[in-house]
Design an enzyme around this catalytic site. Sequence first.
Site, PDB file in Angstrom:
ATOM      1  N   GLN A   1     -18.874   0.202  -9.815  1.00 28.10           N
ATOM      2  CA  GLN A   1     -19.274   0.836 -11.152  1.00 28.10           C
ATOM      3  C   GLN A   1     -20.720   1.600 -11.502  1.00 28.10           C
ATOM      4  O   GLN A   1     -21.580   1.934 -10.680  1.00 28.10           O
ATOM      5  CB  GLN A   1     -19.899   0.096 -11.889  1.00 28.10           C
ATOM      6  CG  GLN A   1     -21.433  -0.665 -11.886  1.00 28.10           C
ATOM      7  CD  GLN A   1     -21.550  -2.297 -11.776  1.00 28.10           C
ATOM      8  OE1 GLN A   1     -20.252  -3.202 -13.042  1.00 28.10           O
ATOM      9  NE2 GLN A   1     -22.263  -3.332 -11.200  1.00 28.10           N
TER      10      GLN A   1
ATOM     11  N   ASP B   1     -17.687 -11.048  -4.530  1.00 27.11           N
ATOM     12  CA  ASP B   1     -16.756 -11.184  -5.213  1.00 27.11           C
ATOM     13  C   ASP B   1     -16.436 -12.726  -5.225  1.00 27.11           C
ATOM     14  O   ASP B   1     -16.382 -13.644  -4.217  1.00 27.11           O
ATOM     15  CB  ASP B   1     -15.220 -10.843  -4.874  1.00 27.11           C
ATOM     16  CG  ASP B   1     -14.017 -11.370  -6.280  1.00 27.11           C
ATOM     17  OD1 ASP B   1     -14.781 -12.741  -6.877  1.00 27.11           O
ATOM     18  OD2 ASP B   1     -13.121  -9.679  -6.012  1.00 27.11           O
TER      19      ASP B   1
ATOM     20  N   ASP C   1     -21.673 -16.468 -15.004  1.00 24.29           N
ATOM     21  CA  ASP C   1     -22.387 -15.332 -16.034  1.00 24.29           C
ATOM     22  C   ASP C   1     -21.721 -14.030 -15.902  1.00 24.29           C
ATOM     23  O   ASP C   1     -22.579 -13.144 -15.102  1.00 24.29           O
ATOM     24  CB  ASP C   1     -24.347 -15.126 -16.299  1.00 24.29           C
ATOM     25  CG  ASP C   1     -24.983 -14.114 -16.638  1.00 24.29           C
ATOM     26  OD1 ASP C   1     -24.263 -13.391 -18.150  1.00 24.29           O
ATOM     27  OD2 ASP C   1     -26.080 -13.692 -16.461  1.00 24.29           O
TER      28      ASP C   1
END
Length: 532
Positions: free
Chosen positions: A260, A367, A385
């Site tokens: 990202q 992951d 979270d």
Amino acid sequence: MIDQQMSLRGGAARLPVRPRTGRLLVLAAVFVCAACGLVYELELVALASYLIGDSVTQASVVLSVMVFAMGIGSLLAKRLRCRAAVGFGMIEAALALIGGSSALVLYASFAWLGDSQYALVGFSLAIGVLIGAEIPLLMTLIQRVDRQDAGGAVADLFAADYVGALVGGLAFPFLLLPMLGQLTGALFTGAVNAAAGGALVLWVFRRDLSARSRWLLVLANVSVIAVLATATVLVDDFERAARRAVYGDQVRVAVQTGVQEVVVTGTDRDSLGLYLDGRLRVSARDEYRYHEALVHPAMNGPRARVLILGGGDGLAAREVLRYGDVRAVTVVELDPAVTRLARTDPALSELNGHAFRDPRLTVVGADAFPWLRADHGRYDVVISDLPDPGITASTKLYSAEFYGLVAEALAPDGRLVVHAGPLGARPHTFWTVEASVRAGGLATRPYRVTGRYAGFAASPDRGGGEDREREDWGFLLAAPGEAPRAALAAGGPEPRSLRGRELREGARAAAEARLPGLLPSTLVHPRYWEDA
């Protein structure tokens, strides 16, 4: 037949190469143009998913609009077959300019106009029309080079086209994106596209061009490559200006990781903002409210072993490590760049209380879903979270199957806490998460905490500013057997702002707002959508 029509015009006699060589050169151009076309398509999908969110919707919009436009382009190309060479050359120049600059314009519309949906549809239409016009013209050109039956020509063209698409599809995620990024990668692809199309027409079919057409194609292709090259030189300045427009003037860190884009704003811990893929995940103004409400109710009970799924910023770990009887904390974070930043960035590491220096804490880069499928023992507390379920890539982490794995990882008297999105603004999403947790075999206690600003952590939207009304966070406390109480741990550290009475009132308010009858979200049937 087409080959008969071509032979009447002189066949290969006017070409500067032998028919077999000319045919191979046309197929090579088909290969390169197909690869470039797929890169444009993937770049639009990837950038739109980042800027707008919901990758499934964006992929559907781009693909459906582009395929529709390709049909229109094929029909329009019929008018150009009598001048196939110059028509193909101009189309490739236009495609190179539009496709190569599409990422730049899309990002600019998002940064300065706040909306890139219309630009996305417009580029999908334009690129689709131009790609659709390629094959009919190439069919004419290959017949012009080498007289063969129409069926064989079509087979050769589509074979080169499909292999080119394969190479382009693999080059985008494995070469262009990591090495050049989305903006430079698109500009480079456009330059390659213009060079391939222009070279084919200006060399192989130069005798079919009038002097005026030849100079027009040279000018068009040189101009396109010059524009794309200039944009490439200026792309870093453009990115900095666009980031300032999106994030403000205090951008300190901006990095594209393998997962990202990570952006940190603010000059110190009190003004810090952490953005992941353009979404505000942490704001120093109110993060303590969120993390106290997430962590402390779940710590009411045995808490020797704690598992945090996500939370690479270290802020949830900060609250957990305040409990002296916690023996081990495991943080499972997908992006190691986030945890590295949380360790090394002065403001963020100060905000998380230097949690990563605590010997009780272990970081796992993985992951969360496949990691939970392996046996790592039982945990007294599991804290989820994770990115918001409204972001398509995260829906599997809010599925009934995922919560079934969490249930297996919990000790018999363990607790799970999940951030399920704002209860007031998106009740359908919140109660779908609750139904999914129950489907995973856990009893739930929903609660909400008010006092956050819009644009908070994990929102699927970029959010607003300080002048907007404060909103809420919604959470789910869950356990095997009976639903746990929403209460603070007796004798535990005192939160900065959260109080037991507020928790009880939040649980009562959440129970009164329940939406009955919602089905759980599963891997094969995700049910999260943005509430109107």
